[in-house]
Scaffold this motif. Structure first.
Motif, short mmCIF file in Angstrom:
data_model
loop_
_atom_site.label_atom_id
_atom_site.label_comp_id
_atom_site.label_asym_id
_atom_site.label_seq_id
_atom_site.Cartn_x
_atom_site.Cartn_y
_atom_site.Cartn_z
N SER A 27 -17.13 34.21 45.63
CA SER A 27 -18.11 34.96 46.43
C SER A 27 -18.73 34.40 47.56
CB SER A 27 -19.21 35.15 44.95
OG SER A 27 -19.99 34.35 44.91
N GLY A 28 -19.26 35.18 48.17
CA GLY A 28 -20.00 34.86 49.73
C GLY A 28 -20.11 35.91 50.30
N PRO A 29 -20.82 35.77 51.78
CA PRO A 29 -21.00 36.79 52.72
C PRO A 29 -19.97 36.95 53.88
CG PRO A 29 -22.08 34.84 53.30
CD PRO A 29 -21.43 34.54 52.04
N PHE A 30 -19.83 38.02 54.28
CA PHE A 30 -18.88 38.28 55.47
C PHE A 30 -19.50 39.22 56.40
CE2 PHE A 30 -18.05 41.62 52.53
CZ PHE A 30 -17.39 42.76 53.28
N ALA A 31 -19.08 39.33 57.66
CA ALA A 31 -19.65 40.19 58.72
C ALA A 31 -18.84 41.08 59.01
CB ALA A 31 -20.01 39.14 60.11
N LEU A 32 -19.18 42.30 59.09
CA LEU A 32 -18.41 43.62 59.35
C LEU A 32 -19.33 44.68 60.06
CD1 LEU A 32 -15.67 45.00 59.40
CD2 LEU A 32 -16.30 45.80 56.85
N PHE A 33 -18.81 45.28 61.42
CA PHE A 33 -19.72 46.08 62.14
C PHE A 33 -21.04 45.67 62.39
CE2 PHE A 33 -16.79 48.84 59.44
CZ PHE A 33 -15.78 49.23 60.44
N GLY A 34 -21.08 44.19 62.69
CA GLY A 34 -22.16 43.65 63.20
C GLY A 34 -23.39 43.55 62.19
N ARG A 35 -22.91 43.62 60.79
CA ARG A 35 -23.94 43.45 59.82
C ARG A 35 -23.35 42.46 58.89
NH1 ARG A 35 -28.28 46.51 59.08
NH2 ARG A 35 -28.30 48.25 60.60
N GLU A 36 -23.94 41.75 58.02
CA GLU A 36 -23.45 40.97 57.03
C GLU A 36 -23.51 41.52 55.69
OE1 GLU A 36 -25.81 37.15 55.09
OE2 GLU A 36 -24.49 36.54 56.75
N HIS A 37 -22.54 41.27 54.89
CA HIS A 37 -22.19 41.80 53.34
C HIS A 37 -21.90 40.69 52.51
CE1 HIS A 37 -22.06 45.59 55.96
NE2 HIS A 37 -21.10 44.92 56.73
N GLU A 38 -21.63 41.21 51.18
CA GLU A 38 -21.44 40.12 50.18
C GLU A 38 -20.16 40.51 49.40
OE1 GLU A 38 -24.97 39.45 48.09
OE2 GLU A 38 -25.96 39.32 49.85
N LEU A 39 -19.47 39.51 49.07
CA LEU A 39 -18.05 40.16 48.54
C LEU A 39 -18.01 39.05 47.27
CD1 LEU A 39 -15.40 41.73 48.29
CD2 LEU A 39 -14.21 39.68 49.81
N THR A 40 -17.48 39.55 46.13
CA THR A 40 -17.05 38.89 44.79
C THR A 40 -15.76 39.18 44.26
OG1 THR A 40 -19.54 38.60 44.23
CG2 THR A 40 -17.80 38.34 42.55
N LEU A 41 -15.04 38.33 44.05
CA LEU A 41 -13.61 38.42 43.65
C LEU A 41 -13.50 37.83 42.41
CD1 LEU A 41 -11.55 37.98 46.91
CD2 LEU A 41 -12.19 40.23 46.10
N GLY A 42 -12.62 38.11 41.33
CA GLY A 42 -12.56 37.46 40.06
C GLY A 42 -11.51 37.98 39.50
N ALA A 43 -10.93 36.87 38.48
CA ALA A 43 -9.87 37.15 37.50
C ALA A 43 -10.27 36.54 36.15
CB ALA A 43 -8.62 36.80 37.84
N ASN A 44 -9.83 37.25 35.17
CA ASN A 44 -10.25 36.36 33.80
C ASN A 44 -9.38 36.89 32.76
OD1 ASN A 44 -11.11 39.16 32.92
ND2 ASN A 44 -13.14 38.59 33.28
N GLY B 259 -15.85 43.21 43.65
CA GLY B 259 -16.99 44.21 43.96
C GLY B 259 -17.57 43.47 45.38
N ALA B 260 -18.35 44.51 46.06
CA ALA B 260 -18.99 44.16 47.52
C ALA B 260 -20.25 45.07 47.48
CB ALA B 260 -18.16 44.72 48.68
N ARG B 261 -21.14 44.29 48.28
CA ARG B 261 -22.57 44.88 48.38
C ARG B 261 -22.65 44.79 49.84
NH1 ARG B 261 -27.83 42.96 49.70
NH2 ARG B 261 -29.47 44.27 49.04
N LEU B 262 -22.47 46.16 50.21
CA LEU B 262 -22.26 46.48 51.65
C LEU B 262 -23.57 47.06 52.34
CD1 LEU B 262 -18.81 48.55 51.55
CD2 LEU B 262 -19.25 46.20 51.94
N SER B 263 -24.00 46.47 53.34
CA SER B 263 -25.26 46.82 54.04
C SER B 263 -25.06 47.67 55.17
CB SER B 263 -25.92 45.28 54.72
OG SER B 263 -26.35 44.63 53.92
#
Length: 803
Positions: free
Chosen positions: A459-476, A533-537
């Protein structure tokens, strides 16, 4: 004026000399504590759970000294009218004292690790020094900073996306360690009776169902890892000595935890090794000869603190208000944390719980006779448990967790968990046959279950369209293997007994020598999934949470003559939610998800019942009041489901049989937690739920339509060492689904507590439960209404030593 932060070691020499001489010449020694030969920086880094109400500054410093183990030398000229701010939560001594002194005109400096003196703040031009308020940061795996008093902060492993409560578009409740300690909630059954939205359906002595929003919770996790119960209910009990808190994520959770359970997910958050040394011993004695001792020690194992350890032990033993019932629980847990580098931490843990019960019941008191007429019992201690019945459950859990910091806000975690559970039971189940006789179903069963789960998460932040968002990826991946065999007196397993003999414990134990392959279970369940899952601002105030989980589940084997087959591949469960920040303190949210959950309960038609499917939606508001010391929330929820597991009341080859039905439910949840007033901690909630079947008729009547849960404690301003509190549990009337004449009227339970802290090490407490001695039934979960009465008035006295 600009704020300057000046280290204590660089105070102006004149102020150092004047303050120290004044303190030594006119000294008020608060706490009378012996000096410790420890570095000052260790004392300043050691975080403690503090509860210091707003009050006169001199009095607040006394409470600070008692709770932190620090000597404070006071200048006799300190103005008696000065007042402190409240300090409640997880702080180091230095952080706590800095907050207490804000606005007082004083700072502090140290003479050694445990002795401090006040320093007047120089007010000349350009010389003002102000300490910035402490901000508590919540990080993945930082158990020490999760909750503040009764103000719950869910762990990152609960929400999966690492969201704060206000950022999560679902309701989340937390039973904090402060609540557990204050009201002696030593078992999960006791603790979840404190959760505002959970109903504890203890329909036997050693088997319990839990419901939320009207539906069974079968997904219990440990730091976010776990698989649903193979039996659908909790077997035995779970002691809480090794856990920091319990989080309850309400509603469907297909994205968050792997199974789209429409009720809730319960996440046990483990205690972790601490960077500073700490130790605690709790002892208690109570009604019915109950005794308990638990021990918890934690701290660094190397000089540089890069290796840390924690050891936990608990012993709980006693009798019961129920005839012939007794229990003994022994818990041992050890954890090690290794800082492999500045970016890598490896944590290893092992725990073992041995839970042995005698006089156990399978089923419970029949609440209706052979004709369905209610049976009235004069004594709430009545039980069908026999001198020879028992239920022994031994559970071992081990885990390994590797956390890596990639930098720029990106974090990864790899976790593997293994669980072994062995059961040995010898039980009697009574079914009324005539006015005087009952069929006694008697057996001895042994079983083993092995679970292995693993998960990789990034998980971590990423920038898109001038805003910072957060992304989480996983497998279990999860695998569970269950083996079981039952032994009976004959092929039917039944014998006719006198009901009075059963209640008196006079049913003799027959020779349980009969068994065959129809009396066994051998099955394996597997689950594999990937999720994102992503949290998009979308704007400064609007955030969109979106994601999906793709699940594959396989089950194979046999269970008491019935096939245990499950085949689901590539099932996608979408999830979406919006959070709109009205202000910094208030937010609105809405969420929607599909429901999909394989079910491992026996169908009355043979095999397991079909997977649960449907949709769940929720809207609500969350807020933070009183300088973020009190969290409040309100939620409206609606769920539509197909194939909800409903017990038929049948026992087929030693197993309860279930059928699937369609249900719709809707309701309201209100909750508040935190410091409502200075020194007043509150955790309370109200829930309304209405459940209908496919015909629009009310169903699952054993679930109360209205419940109210509340716990509060108050630290007395005139005697801050003393704390008093109460806990209230109220629910509306309930009925057994299979017999509406079996009914529990609405009732309330009131508990009281009081504690006194003698010094920084010693404290004592009294807990009085069911103050008004209310007679009530524990649950009507069983369709025929089989249940036990709840405990009468009882008392527990405890003593605690902390370092």
């Amino acid at each position: 004026m600009a704020t300057r932060h000046t280290p204590y070691t660089t105070l102006h020499p004149r102020w150092q000399r004047n303050a120290l001489s004044a303190a030594l010449a006119c000294t008020l020694l608060v706490g009378m504590l012996p000096a410790q030969a420890a570095p000052a920086q260790a004392a300043s880094a050691h975080r403690l759970a503090l509860n210091i109400p707003a009050q006169p500054l001199r009095q607040a410093l006394l409470v600070f000294s008692q709770q932190c183990g620090q000597n404070v030398l006071l200048d006799g000229n300190v103005d008696a009218s000065l007042r402190s701010t409240a300090v409640v939560g997880s702080y180091s001594p230095d952080e706590a004292l800095a907050r207490l002194l804000q606005g007082s005109g004083y700072r502090f400096a140290r003479t050694d690790a445990v002795t401090l003196y006040l320093v007047p703040v120089e007010t000349g031009a350009g010389s003002e020094v102000t300490l910035a308020p402490t901000q508590i940061q919540y990080q993945l795996g930082d158990a020490e900073a999760l909750s503040r008093g009764y103000q719950g902060r869910p762990a990152a492993s609960t929400t999966r996306l690492g969201l704060s409560p206000q950022e999560t578009p679902q309701a989340v409740s937390t039973v904090t360690r402060a609540q557990i300690d204050d009201f002696k909630l030593n078992s999960v059954k006791d603790a979840l009776r404190n959760a505002p939205t959970v109903t504890v359906e203890q329909f036997e002595t050693d088997r319990t169902a839990f419901t939320s929003r009207g539906f069974t919770i079968d997904n219990f996790e440990f730091d976010g890892m776990g698989m649903p119960f193979s039996s659908g209910v909790l077997l035995g009990d779970q002691d809480l000595a090794e856990f920091e808190q319990i989080d309850v994520l309400h509603g469907a959770n297909g994205l968050m935890s792997g199974a789209g359970n429409p009720s809730a997910t319960v996440n046990f958050v483990r205690k972790r090794p601490t960077k500073a040394f700490q130790a605690q011993i709790n002892t208690s004695v109570g009604s019915w000869d109950n005794r308990r001792v638990d021990f918890d020690v934690s701290g660094p194992l190397t000089d540089n603190g890069k290796v840390r350890g924690r050891f936990i032990y608990a012993h709980d033993k006693g009798n019961s208000y129920l005839d012939r019932y007794s229990h003994e629980i022994n818990v041992t847990a050890g954890l090690l944390a290794f800082d492999l580098s500045d970016a890598d931490t490896l944590t290893l843990g092992f725990s073992e719980q041995k839970s042995d019960s005698n006089g156990s019941t399978w089923g419970a008191l029949p609440m209706a006779d052979f004709a369905g007429n209610p049976i009235h019992y004069s004594s709430r201690s009545a039980s069908i448990g026999q001198p020879w019945t028992y239920w022994n459950i031994h559970t071992q859990r081990a885990f390994a967790e590797l956390a890596h910091d990639f930098g720029d806000g990106w974090h990864g975690k790899l976790t593997v968990t293994g669980t072994n559970q062995h059961q040995d039971t010898q039980m009697l189940y009574a079914i009324p046959f005539t006015a005087d006789d009952a069929f006694a179903y008697i057996n001895r069963t042994t079983s083993t279950e092995h679970q292995l789960t693993g998960e990789a998460q990034l998980s971590g932040p990423f920038a898109l369209f001038g805003r910072e968002h957060e992304l989480t990826l996983g497998a279990n991946y999860g695998r569970s293997r269950h083996d079981e065999r039952g032994h009976y007196a004959s092929a039917s397993g039944n014998q006719l007994v006198n009901l009075e003999d059963a209640l008196a414990g006079n049913v003799p134990l027959p020779a349980l020598t009969y068994t065959d392959e129809l009396n066994t279970q051998h099955f394996t369940d597997r689950q594999k999934s990937v999720y994102a899952g992503a949290r998009l601002s979308l704007s400064d105030d609007l955030h969109w949470i979106a994601g999906a989980r793709m699940l594959s589940a396989d089950g194979e084997g046999m269970g008491y003559g019935s096939a245990h087959d499950t085949r689901v591949h590539g099932k996608v469960t979408p999830y979406t939610g919006l959070v709109y920040d009205l202000t910094e303190q208030w937010s609105l949210y809405a969420s929607w998800t599909e429901i999909f959950k394989p079910q491992y309960l026996r169908s009355s038609a043979g095999g397991v019942i079909e997977p649960l499917e449907g949709t769940s939606s929720e809207v609500g508001i969350k807020g933070s009041l009183l300088d973020e010391r009190l969290n409040v929330s309100a939620a409206l929820f609606k769920t539509e489901q197909q194939n909800v597991a409903v017990t038929t009341g049948q026992i087929i080859n030693g197993q309860y049989a279930y059928r699937g039905e369609d249900n719709d439910s809707h309701g309201i949840e209100l909750e508040a937690s935190g410091e409502a007033l200075p020194g007043l901690d509150l955790a309370a909630g109200y829930t309304y739920v209405h459940i209908e079947d496919h015909n629009g008729d009310k169903t699952r009547r054993y679930v109360p339509s209205h419940t109210l849960r509340g716990s509060l404690t108050y630290r007395l301003p005139a005697a801050p060492q003393a704390k008093v509190g109460t806990r209230v549990q109220w629910q509306s009337a309930t009925e057994a689904d299979g017999n509406h004449r079996v009914r529990q009227e609405a009732y309330a339970l009131v508990d009281l507590m009081g504690s006194y802290q003698f010094d920084q090490h010693w404290s004592a407490a009294l807990n009085l439960n069911n103050v008004f001695d209310r007679k009530y039934l524990l649950s009507l979960y069983q369709s025929a209404g089989s249940t036990n009465f709840g405990a009468p008035r009882n008392l527990t006295a405890s003593v605690t030593w902390k370092y």
